[in-house]
Write a protein that holds these residues in place. Structure first.
Motif, PDB file in Angstrom:
ATOM      1  N   VAL A   1      15.606 -11.824   2.159  1.00 52.94           N
ATOM      2  CA  VAL A   1      14.255 -11.258   2.195  1.00 52.94           C
ATOM      3  C   VAL A   1      13.484 -11.761   0.986  1.00 52.94           C
ATOM      4  CG1 VAL A   1      12.876  -9.161   2.123  1.00 52.94           C
ATOM      5  CG2 VAL A   1      15.022  -9.190   3.412  1.00 52.94           C
ATOM      6  N   GLN A   2      12.342 -12.349   1.217  1.00 47.89           N
ATOM      7  CA  GLN A   2      11.472 -12.783   0.127  1.00 47.89           C
ATOM      8  C   GLN A   2      10.235 -11.903   0.122  1.00 47.89           C
ATOM      9  OE1 GLN A   2      10.940 -17.019   0.911  1.00 47.89           O
ATOM     10  NE2 GLN A   2      12.441 -17.476  -0.675  1.00 47.89           N
ATOM     11  N   LEU A   3       9.846 -11.496  -1.089  1.00 47.17           N
ATOM     12  CA  LEU A   3       8.709 -10.599  -1.259  1.00 47.17           C
ATOM     13  C   LEU A   3       7.607 -11.310  -2.028  1.00 47.17           C
ATOM     14  CD1 LEU A   3      10.732  -7.431  -2.323  1.00 47.17           C
ATOM     15  CD2 LEU A   3       9.814  -7.940  -0.063  1.00 47.17           C
ATOM     16  N   GLN A   4       6.407 -11.249  -1.505  1.00 45.76           N
ATOM     17  CA  GLN A   4       5.251 -11.888  -2.138  1.00 45.76           C
ATOM     18  C   GLN A   4       4.214 -10.836  -2.456  1.00 45.76           C
ATOM     19  OE1 GLN A   4       4.912 -15.266  -2.985  1.00 45.76           O
ATOM     20  NE2 GLN A   4       3.157 -14.448  -4.106  1.00 45.76           N
ATOM     21  N   ALA A   5       4.034 -10.583  -3.751  1.00 42.55           N
ATOM     22  CA  ALA A   5       3.091  -9.555  -4.185  1.00 42.55           C
ATOM     23  C   ALA A   5       1.783 -10.187  -4.642  1.00 42.55           C
ATOM     24  CB  ALA A   5       3.692  -8.735  -5.319  1.00 42.55           C
ATOM     25  N   SER A   6       0.716  -9.423  -4.518  1.00 38.02           N
ATOM     26  CA  SER A   6      -0.592  -9.875  -4.977  1.00 38.02           C
ATOM     27  C   SER A   6      -1.455  -8.668  -5.313  1.00 38.02           C
ATOM     28  CB  SER A   6      -1.275 -10.715  -3.897  1.00 38.02           C
ATOM     29  OG  SER A   6      -1.459  -9.945  -2.722  1.00 38.02           O
ATOM     30  N   GLY A   7      -2.556  -8.932  -6.024  1.00 40.05           N
ATOM     31  CA  GLY A   7      -3.524  -7.878  -6.262  1.00 40.05           C
ATOM     32  C   GLY A   7      -3.625  -7.384  -7.680  1.00 40.05           C
ATOM     33  N   GLY A   8      -2.796  -7.874  -8.586  1.00 37.11           N
ATOM     34  CA  GLY A   8      -2.897  -7.437  -9.969  1.00 37.11           C
ATOM     35  C   GLY A   8      -4.140  -8.001 -10.632  1.00 37.11           C
ATOM     36  N   GLY A   9      -4.386  -7.546 -11.851  1.00 37.11           N
ATOM     37  CA  GLY A   9      -5.534  -8.052 -12.583  1.00 37.11           C
ATOM     38  C   GLY A   9      -5.897  -7.156 -13.741  1.00 37.11           C
ATOM     39  N   LEU A  10      -7.086  -7.401 -14.268  1.00 38.02           N
ATOM     40  CA  LEU A  10      -7.600  -6.646 -15.410  1.00 38.02           C
ATOM     41  C   LEU A  10      -8.664  -5.666 -14.931  1.00 38.02           C
ATOM     42  CD1 LEU A  10      -7.978  -6.181 -18.489  1.00 38.02           C
ATOM     43  CD2 LEU A  10      -9.620  -8.081 -18.444  1.00 38.02           C
ATOM     44  N   VAL A  11      -8.545  -4.434 -15.355  1.00 37.41           N
ATOM     45  CA  VAL A  11      -9.506  -3.408 -14.949  1.00 37.41           C
ATOM     46  C   VAL A  11      -9.719  -2.450 -16.113  1.00 37.41           C
ATOM     47  CG1 VAL A  11      -7.727  -1.879 -13.990  1.00 37.41           C
ATOM     48  CG2 VAL A  11     -10.065  -1.765 -13.104  1.00 37.41           C
ATOM     49  N   GLN A  12     -10.888  -1.864 -16.158  1.00 39.43           N
ATOM     50  CA  GLN A  12     -11.157  -0.874 -17.198  1.00 39.43           C
ATOM     51  C   GLN A  12     -10.536   0.472 -16.829  1.00 39.43           C
ATOM     52  OE1 GLN A  12     -15.448  -0.852 -17.746  1.00 39.43           O
ATOM     53  NE2 GLN A  12     -15.259  -2.262 -19.479  1.00 39.43           N
ATOM     54  N   ALA A  13     -10.273   1.265 -17.833  1.00 40.08           N
ATOM     55  CA  ALA A  13      -9.748   2.611 -17.605  1.00 40.08           C
ATOM     56  C   ALA A  13     -10.674   3.376 -16.663  1.00 40.08           C
ATOM     57  CB  ALA A  13      -9.602   3.353 -18.923  1.00 40.08           C
ATOM     58  N   GLY A  14     -10.061   4.072 -15.713  1.00 39.07           N
ATOM     59  CA  GLY A  14     -10.826   4.797 -14.710  1.00 39.07           C
ATOM     60  C   GLY A  14     -11.070   3.995 -13.449  1.00 39.07           C
ATOM     61  N   GLY A  15     -10.771   2.716 -13.504  1.00 42.52           N
ATOM     62  CA  GLY A  15     -10.996   1.843 -12.362  1.00 42.52           C
ATOM     63  C   GLY A  15      -9.869   1.884 -11.349  1.00 42.52           C
ATOM     64  N   SER A  16      -9.972   1.000 -10.365  1.00 41.30           N
ATOM     65  CA  SER A  16      -9.012   0.966  -9.264  1.00 41.30           C
ATOM     66  C   SER A  16      -8.549  -0.458  -8.995  1.00 41.30           C
ATOM     67  CB  SER A  16      -9.646   1.523  -7.989  1.00 41.30           C
ATOM     68  OG  SER A  16     -10.046   2.867  -8.153  1.00 41.30           O
ATOM     69  N   LEU A  17      -7.343  -0.561  -8.481  1.00 42.20           N
ATOM     70  CA  LEU A  17      -6.789  -1.816  -8.006  1.00 42.20           C
ATOM     71  C   LEU A  17      -5.922  -1.540  -6.796  1.00 42.20           C
ATOM     72  CD1 LEU A  17      -5.557  -3.730 -11.210  1.00 42.20           C
ATOM     73  CD2 LEU A  17      -7.397  -4.439  -9.675  1.00 42.20           C
ATOM     74  N   ARG A  18      -5.752  -2.548  -5.958  1.00 40.41           N
ATOM     75  CA  ARG A  18      -4.872  -2.421  -4.806  1.00 40.41           C
ATOM     76  C   ARG A  18      -3.871  -3.559  -4.810  1.00 40.41           C
ATOM     77  NH1 ARG A  18      -5.456  -3.552   1.390  1.00 40.41           N
ATOM     78  NH2 ARG A  18      -4.439  -1.727   2.328  1.00 40.41           N
ATOM     79  N   LEU A  19      -2.613  -3.211  -4.805  1.00 40.09           N
ATOM     80  CA  LEU A  19      -1.541  -4.201  -4.735  1.00 40.09           C
ATOM     81  C   LEU A  19      -1.036  -4.295  -3.305  1.00 40.09           C
ATOM     82  CD1 LEU A  19       0.570  -3.247  -7.898  1.00 40.09           C
ATOM     83  CD2 LEU A  19      -1.441  -4.723  -7.742  1.00 40.09           C
ATOM     84  N   SER A  20      -0.635  -5.512  -2.947  1.00 39.54           N
ATOM     85  CA  SER A  20      -0.040  -5.746  -1.637  1.00 39.54           C
ATOM     86  C   SER A  20       1.264  -6.508  -1.814  1.00 39.54           C
ATOM     87  CB  SER A  20      -0.976  -6.564  -0.750  1.00 39.54           C
ATOM     88  OG  SER A  20      -2.208  -5.916  -0.558  1.00 39.54           O
ATOM     89  N   CYS A  21       2.180  -6.283  -0.908  1.00 45.32           N
ATOM     90  CA  CYS A  21       3.444  -7.016  -0.944  1.00 45.32           C
ATOM     91  C   CYS A  21       3.918  -7.231   0.478  1.00 45.32           C
ATOM     92  CB  CYS A  21       4.485  -6.259  -1.743  1.00 45.32           C
ATOM     93  SG  CYS A  21       6.117  -7.034  -1.732  1.00 45.32           S
ATOM     94  N   ALA A  22       4.102  -8.488   0.830  1.00 41.67           N
ATOM     95  CA  ALA A  22       4.551  -8.837   2.162  1.00 41.67           C
ATOM     96  C   ALA A  22       5.969  -9.385   2.098  1.00 41.67           C
ATOM     97  CB  ALA A  22       3.623  -9.865   2.778  1.00 41.67           C
ATOM     98  N   ALA A  23       6.799  -8.904   2.991  1.00 40.24           N
ATOM     99  CA  ALA A  23       8.178  -9.381   3.084  1.00 40.24           C
ATOM    100  C   ALA A  23       8.288 -10.424   4.179  1.00 40.24           C
ATOM    101  CB  ALA A  23       9.108  -8.212   3.379  1.00 40.24           C
ATOM    102  N   SER A  24       9.068 -11.446   3.914  1.00 44.43           N
ATOM    103  CA  SER A  24       9.244 -12.500   4.893  1.00 44.43           C
ATOM    104  C   SER A  24      10.155 -12.042   6.018  1.00 44.43           C
ATOM    105  CB  SER A  24       9.848 -13.732   4.218  1.00 44.43           C
ATOM    106  OG  SER A  24      11.132 -13.419   3.703  1.00 44.43           O
ATOM    107  N   GLY A  25      10.004 -12.657   7.181  1.00 45.98           N
ATOM    108  CA  GLY A  25      10.889 -12.380   8.286  1.00 45.98           C
ATOM    109  C   GLY A  25      10.518 -11.137   9.061  1.00 45.98           C
ATOM    110  N   SER A  26      11.282 -10.896  10.096  1.00 45.62           N
ATOM    111  CA  SER A  26      10.992  -9.772  10.979  1.00 45.62           C
ATOM    112  C   SER A  26      12.066  -8.692  10.901  1.00 45.62           C
ATOM    113  CB  SER A  26      10.880 -10.265  12.429  1.00 45.62           C
ATOM    114  OG  SER A  26      12.095 -10.890  12.812  1.00 45.62           O
ATOM    115  N   ILE A  27      12.903  -8.782   9.868  1.00 44.94           N
ATOM    116  CA  ILE A  27      13.960  -7.787   9.725  1.00 44.94           C
ATOM    117  C   ILE A  27      13.368  -6.420   9.438  1.00 44.94           C
ATOM    118  CG2 ILE A  27      14.205  -8.163   7.236  1.00 44.94           C
ATOM    119  CD1 ILE A  27      17.233  -7.826   7.612  1.00 44.94           C
ATOM    120  N   SER A  28      14.004  -5.392   9.941  1.00 41.14           N
ATOM    121  CA  SER A  28      13.542  -4.035   9.708  1.00 41.14           C
ATOM    122  C   SER A  28      13.957  -3.587   8.308  1.00 41.14           C
ATOM    123  CB  SER A  28      14.155  -3.098  10.749  1.00 41.14           C
ATOM    124  OG  SER A  28      13.785  -1.759  10.502  1.00 41.14           O
ATOM    125  N   ILE A  29      13.000  -3.224   7.496  1.00 38.95           N
ATOM    126  CA  ILE A  29      13.255  -2.857   6.108  1.00 38.95           C
ATOM    127  C   ILE A  29      13.165  -1.348   5.951  1.00 38.95           C
ATOM    128  CG2 ILE A  29      12.513  -3.109   3.714  1.00 38.95           C
ATOM    129  CD1 ILE A  29      11.369  -5.826   4.469  1.00 38.95           C
TER     130      ILE A  29
END
Length: 112
Positions: A1-29
């Protein structure tokens, strides 16, 4: 299983961010989630979600972060609101399928 994350960055206090992570393949996790590691500290749980919908949060993020999954896409998300400087860390995507798998990490920096 390979995991690819994205969505990090720099934000000011009080702000928001959204992270995503997709797993390769069709295996049930069974479990997907997020851990983080701040400079000089050990890796710690942020949130996990089972395929059936059981969710766990660390006390430090309860009420501010929301984890969700798209099982059909083998993708997990982390919506982070009301971010604090102490949330600054490398965030690692995590999956458990017979054994643990880790993504490469994405840096979240919260400035004060």
């Amino acid at each position: 299983v390979q995991l690819q994350a994205s969505g990090g960055g720099l934000v000011q206090a009080g702000g928001s961010l959204r992270l995503s992570c997709a797993a390769s393949g069709s295996i049930s996790i069974n479990v997907m989630g997020w851990y983080r590691q701040a400079p000089g500290k050990e890796r710690e749980l942020v949130a996990t979600a089972t395929r059936g919908g059981n969710i766990k949060y660390s006390d430090s993020v309860k009420g501010r972060f929301t984890i969700s999954r798209d099982n059909a896409k083998n993708t997990v998300y982390l919506e982070m609101n009301s971010l604090k400087p102490e949330d600054t860390a490398i965030y690692y995507c995590y999956a458990f399928v017979y054994s643990a798998y880790w993504g490469q990490g994405t840096l979240v920096t919260v400035s004060s």
